[in-house]
Write a protein that holds these residues in place. Structure first.
Motif, PDB file in Angstrom:
ATOM      1  N   VAL A 298       1.027  -1.640  -0.198  1.00 49.83           N
ATOM      2  CA  VAL A 298      -0.206  -0.202  -0.330  1.00 49.83           C
ATOM      3  C   VAL A 298       0.567   1.616  -0.119  1.00 49.83           C
ATOM      4  CG1 VAL A 298      -2.281  -0.880   1.039  1.00 49.83           C
ATOM      5  CG2 VAL A 298      -0.359  -0.307   2.666  1.00 49.83           C
ATOM      6  N   ASP A 299       1.206   1.894  -1.074  1.00 51.65           N
ATOM      7  CA  ASP A 299       2.049   2.898  -1.563  1.00 51.65           C
ATOM      8  C   ASP A 299       1.593   4.627  -1.154  1.00 51.65           C
ATOM      9  OD1 ASP A 299       1.621   2.360  -3.890  1.00 51.65           O
ATOM     10  OD2 ASP A 299       2.664   2.858  -4.928  1.00 51.65           O
ATOM     11  N   LEU A 300      -0.127   3.867  -1.713  1.00 57.80           N
ATOM     12  CA  LEU A 300      -0.929   5.576  -1.034  1.00 57.80           C
ATOM     13  C   LEU A 300      -1.033   5.550   0.153  1.00 57.80           C
ATOM     14  CD1 LEU A 300      -3.822   4.498  -4.320  1.00 57.80           C
ATOM     15  CD2 LEU A 300      -1.335   5.520  -4.038  1.00 57.80           C
ATOM     16  N   HIS A 301      -0.848   4.844   0.803  1.00 61.42           N
ATOM     17  CA  HIS A 301      -1.409   4.396   2.400  1.00 61.42           C
ATOM     18  C   HIS A 301      -0.128   5.444   2.966  1.00 61.42           C
ATOM     19  CE1 HIS A 301      -5.355   1.905   1.465  1.00 61.42           C
ATOM     20  NE2 HIS A 301      -5.315   2.677   3.617  1.00 61.42           N
ATOM     21  N   ALA A 302       0.921   4.943   2.614  1.00 53.02           N
ATOM     22  CA  ALA A 302       2.350   4.879   2.950  1.00 53.02           C
ATOM     23  C   ALA A 302       2.446   6.875   2.578  1.00 53.02           C
ATOM     24  CB  ALA A 302       3.359   4.480   1.943  1.00 53.02           C
ATOM     25  N   MET A 303       1.628   7.494   1.877  1.00 53.36           N
ATOM     26  CA  MET A 303       1.748   8.153   1.199  1.00 53.36           C
ATOM     27  C   MET A 303       1.426   9.672   2.820  1.00 53.36           C
ATOM     28  SD  MET A 303       1.112   9.602  -2.446  1.00 53.36           S
ATOM     29  CE  MET A 303       0.811  10.661  -3.426  1.00 53.36           C
ATOM     30  N   THR A 304       0.078   8.981   3.811  1.00 53.67           N
ATOM     31  CA  THR A 304      -0.276   9.603   4.619  1.00 53.67           C
ATOM     32  C   THR A 304       1.013   9.824   6.097  1.00 53.67           C
ATOM     33  OG1 THR A 304      -0.746   7.597   5.985  1.00 53.67           O
ATOM     34  CG2 THR A 304      -2.681   8.646   4.474  1.00 53.67           C
ATOM     35  N   ALA A 305       2.180   9.723   5.646  1.00 52.54           N
ATOM     36  CA  ALA A 305       3.346  10.036   6.421  1.00 52.54           C
ATOM     37  C   ALA A 305       4.084  10.467   5.977  1.00 52.54           C
ATOM     38  CB  ALA A 305       3.425   8.884   7.341  1.00 52.54           C
ATOM     39  N   PRO A 306       4.563  11.199   6.613  1.00 47.71           N
ATOM     40  CA  PRO A 306       6.120  11.803   6.183  1.00 47.71           C
ATOM     41  C   PRO A 306       6.833  11.096   5.481  1.00 47.71           C
ATOM     42  CG  PRO A 306       6.352  13.105   8.534  1.00 47.71           C
ATOM     43  CD  PRO A 306       5.049  11.296   8.514  1.00 47.71           C
ATOM     44  N   TYR A 307       7.555  11.108   4.053  1.00 49.04           N
ATOM     45  CA  TYR A 307       8.074  10.519   3.005  1.00 49.04           C
ATOM     46  C   TYR A 307       8.999  10.865   1.824  1.00 49.04           C
ATOM     47  CZ  TYR A 307       5.398  10.773  -0.770  1.00 49.04           C
ATOM     48  OH  TYR A 307       4.516  11.291  -1.634  1.00 49.04           O
ATOM     49  N   GLU A 308      10.253  10.478   2.076  1.00 43.74           N
ATOM     50  CA  GLU A 308      10.504  10.532   0.328  1.00 43.74           C
ATOM     51  C   GLU A 308      10.671  10.295  -1.030  1.00 43.74           C
ATOM     52  OE1 GLU A 308      13.201  13.700   0.335  1.00 43.74           O
ATOM     53  OE2 GLU A 308      12.572  13.618   2.716  1.00 43.74           O
ATOM     54  N   ALA A 309       9.823  11.455  -2.032  1.00 45.16           N
ATOM     55  CA  ALA A 309       9.253  10.751  -2.846  1.00 45.16           C
ATOM     56  C   ALA A 309      10.300  10.095  -3.934  1.00 45.16           C
ATOM     57  CB  ALA A 309       8.866  12.538  -4.206  1.00 45.16           C
ATOM     58  N   THR A 310      11.526   9.993  -4.094  1.00 44.93           N
ATOM     59  CA  THR A 310      12.311   9.163  -4.437  1.00 44.93           C
ATOM     60  C   THR A 310      13.054   8.578  -4.076  1.00 44.93           C
ATOM     61  OG1 THR A 310      14.529  10.592  -2.545  1.00 44.93           O
ATOM     62  CG2 THR A 310      14.060  11.180  -4.901  1.00 44.93           C
ATOM     63  N   GLU A 311      12.539   7.745  -2.927  1.00 45.34           N
ATOM     64  CA  GLU A 311      12.403   6.775  -1.814  1.00 45.34           C
ATOM     65  C   GLU A 311      11.397   5.365  -2.224  1.00 45.34           C
ATOM     66  OE1 GLU A 311      13.906   7.595   1.729  1.00 45.34           O
ATOM     67  OE2 GLU A 311      15.868   8.668   1.063  1.00 45.34           O
ATOM     68  N   LEU A 312       9.903   6.182  -2.168  1.00 37.85           N
ATOM     69  CA  LEU A 312       8.639   5.415  -2.543  1.00 37.85           C
ATOM     70  C   LEU A 312       8.780   4.572  -3.663  1.00 37.85           C
ATOM     71  CD1 LEU A 312       6.159   5.602  -0.959  1.00 37.85           C
ATOM     72  CD2 LEU A 312       5.143   6.691  -2.339  1.00 37.85           C
ATOM     73  N   ARG A 313       9.295   4.372  -4.427  1.00 42.21           N
ATOM     74  CA  ARG A 313       9.231   3.590  -5.371  1.00 42.21           C
ATOM     75  C   ARG A 313       9.857   2.522  -4.796  1.00 42.21           C
ATOM     76  NH1 ARG A 313       8.800   4.847 -11.905  1.00 42.21           N
ATOM     77  NH2 ARG A 313       7.781   6.266 -11.243  1.00 42.21           N
ATOM     78  N   GLN A 314      11.244   2.750  -4.401  1.00 46.29           N
ATOM     79  CA  GLN A 314      11.950   1.738  -4.259  1.00 46.29           C
ATOM     80  C   GLN A 314      12.002   0.300  -3.292  1.00 46.29           C
ATOM     81  OE1 GLN A 314      14.404   0.279  -6.450  1.00 46.29           O
ATOM     82  NE2 GLN A 314      15.412  -0.830  -4.581  1.00 46.29           N
ATOM     83  N   ALA A 315      11.141   1.844  -2.370  1.00 46.66           N
ATOM     84  CA  ALA A 315      10.670   0.493  -0.857  1.00 46.66           C
ATOM     85  C   ALA A 315       9.530  -0.265  -1.096  1.00 46.66           C
ATOM     86  CB  ALA A 315      10.116   1.946  -0.023  1.00 46.66           C
ATOM     87  N   ALA A 316       8.797  -0.232  -2.376  1.00 45.48           N
ATOM     88  CA  ALA A 316       7.557  -0.465  -2.459  1.00 45.48           C
ATOM     89  C   ALA A 316       8.473  -1.928  -3.747  1.00 45.48           C
ATOM     90  CB  ALA A 316       6.434   0.206  -3.485  1.00 45.48           C
TER      91      ALA A 316
END
Ligand code: AMP
Ligand code: TRP
Length: 357
Positions: free
Chosen positions: A43-61
């Motif tokens: 759930v990467d969209l849910h993860a956007m509700t906490a502070p995050y780095e755009a450059t890291e989200l894809r890799q984390a998913a």
């Protein structure tokens, strides 16, 4: 119609999967594949509700996707996908939002905790930014589940309020527009709660820092170090009880499949004959064997999947087929147009404008 017993669950992309995530959730998901049709989502969209780095989200998913495969989610039998590859869910989220009461959302414990409202803060009045996404979190969760018309959702106790809300939303949709959604049941299976080895009074979590968690793919040396230094006695354990640190090591040993050893060592503890060094040695051996196997499987997947993003897209396509069918019906039932084909939209487009970034 799909069977109402389709299983659905989601996990946040945190890049590292801990043994807490594995024993507490993912291993159960793996077992469910033998019994039912399963759909699992990163759930990467849910993860956007906490502070995050755009450059890291894809890799984390991506990392979480690979971790799920390595942990035993079988893409041949199970639809396992990344949430943002299925825009239908976000669209359903909007429809469901119109059927959700603001009062219900603002009463969600997770919202109150994460927005700081429980700590006596006044939210935005004291300068804190509270996104509406945080408030909408459970509506998106309901959309995840309902887009697949899932009947059964394996989650931890902390999600029971969100599931109750999902059922209420399904009920409201069905009674207003006609039956479309089964009311999803929560599947609470007995899963161990794994505590931090450095502080066994707190739940093992990545957010506590590296000393506090063991990764499912962690190297032997670092696991042995963490278990060797695991807190055992805190000194204030009442007689007849096992200290939290020992309890946690016994839990881990049993979770690795060594229930008999764990039961014996528990008896030894009460008899006063348990040598902590033995318990720690056994637990470390069991975890090293598990994580070694997991690391091998992960390496094998990464070797085999030469086009990982292609695989992720193919999985998203499979998920969209299911979600798209639900969405098509939902659109019609609530009185909306179908989406225009993109090519047609271009033909009717008023003055052509160029779009550049
Ligand atoms: P999280 O990464 O916190 O979103 O958790 C994902 C899933 O793993 C949830 O179903 C949690 O209940 C489960 N989980 C996370 N940490 C633990 C833990 N320390 N012990 C047991 N289950 C856990
Ligand atoms: N909120 C869940 C958690 O924090 C993750 C999640 C998102 C989920 N969508 C879901 C779980 C749908 C079950 C079903 O663990």
């Amino acid at each position: 119609m799909p069977s109402p017993s389709r299983v659905y669950s989601g996990i946040q992309p945190t890049a590292v999967m801990t043994i807490g995530n594995y024993f507490g959730a993912v291993r159960n998901w793996v077992q469910l594949q033998d019994e039912r049709e399963c759909v699992y989502c990163v759930v990467d969209l849910h993860a956007m509700t906490a502070p995050y780095e755009a450059t890291e989200l894809r890799q984390a998913a991506r990392e979480m996707f690979v971790s799920l495969l390595a942990a035993g989610i079988d893409p041949d039998r199970t639809t396992v996908y990344i949430q943002s590859t299925v825009p239908e869910q976000t669209e359903l989220c909007w429809m469901l939002a119109t059927l959700t009461s603001l009062g219900d959302l603002s009463r969600m414990t997770q919202f109150k905790e994460k927005s700081g409202l429980l700590k006596g803060g006044l939210g935005e009045d004291d300068g804190t930014f509270i996104s509406a996404g945080l408030l909408f979190y459970p509506v998106l969760q309901a959309a995840d589940i309902l887009a697949y018309r899932a009947g059964c959702v394996p989650v931890g106790q902390d999600q029971s309020q969100h599931l109750e809300l999902s059922r209420g939303i399904a009920r409201r949709f069905n009674s207003r527009f006609g039956y479309l959604f089964p009311e999803p049941e929560t599947l609470f299976t007995h899963v161990p709660k794994v505590m931090s080895t450095a502080d066994p009074t707190r739940k093992m979590s990545k957010s506590l820092g590296p000393r506090h968690y063991i990764g499912l793919f962690e190297e032997e040396d670092s696991i042995r170090r963490k278990i060797r230094s695991a807190v055992t006695d805190s000194g204030d354990t009442p007689p007849g009880e096992v200290s939290p640190g020992i309890e946690n090591l016994l839990t881990l040993l049993a979770a690795c499949g060594h229930d008999d050893d764990a039961a014996q060592m528990r008896e030894d503890y009460f008899a006063g004959t348990l040598r902590y060094v033995d318990l720690k040695g056994r637990t470390a051996d069991a975890l090293v064997a598990l994580t070694g196997e997991m690391r091998d499987r992960r390496a094998e997947i990464l070797r085999r999947e030469t086009d990982l993003d292609g695989r992720i897209m193919a999985m998203g396509e499979r998920a969209r087929t299911i979600a798209g069918e639900t969405l098509g019906r939902a659109r019609e039932m609530v009185g909306l147009f179908p989406p225009a084909p993109a090519s047609q939209a271009a033909r009717h487009a008023a003055p052509r404008t160029s779009f550049s970034v």
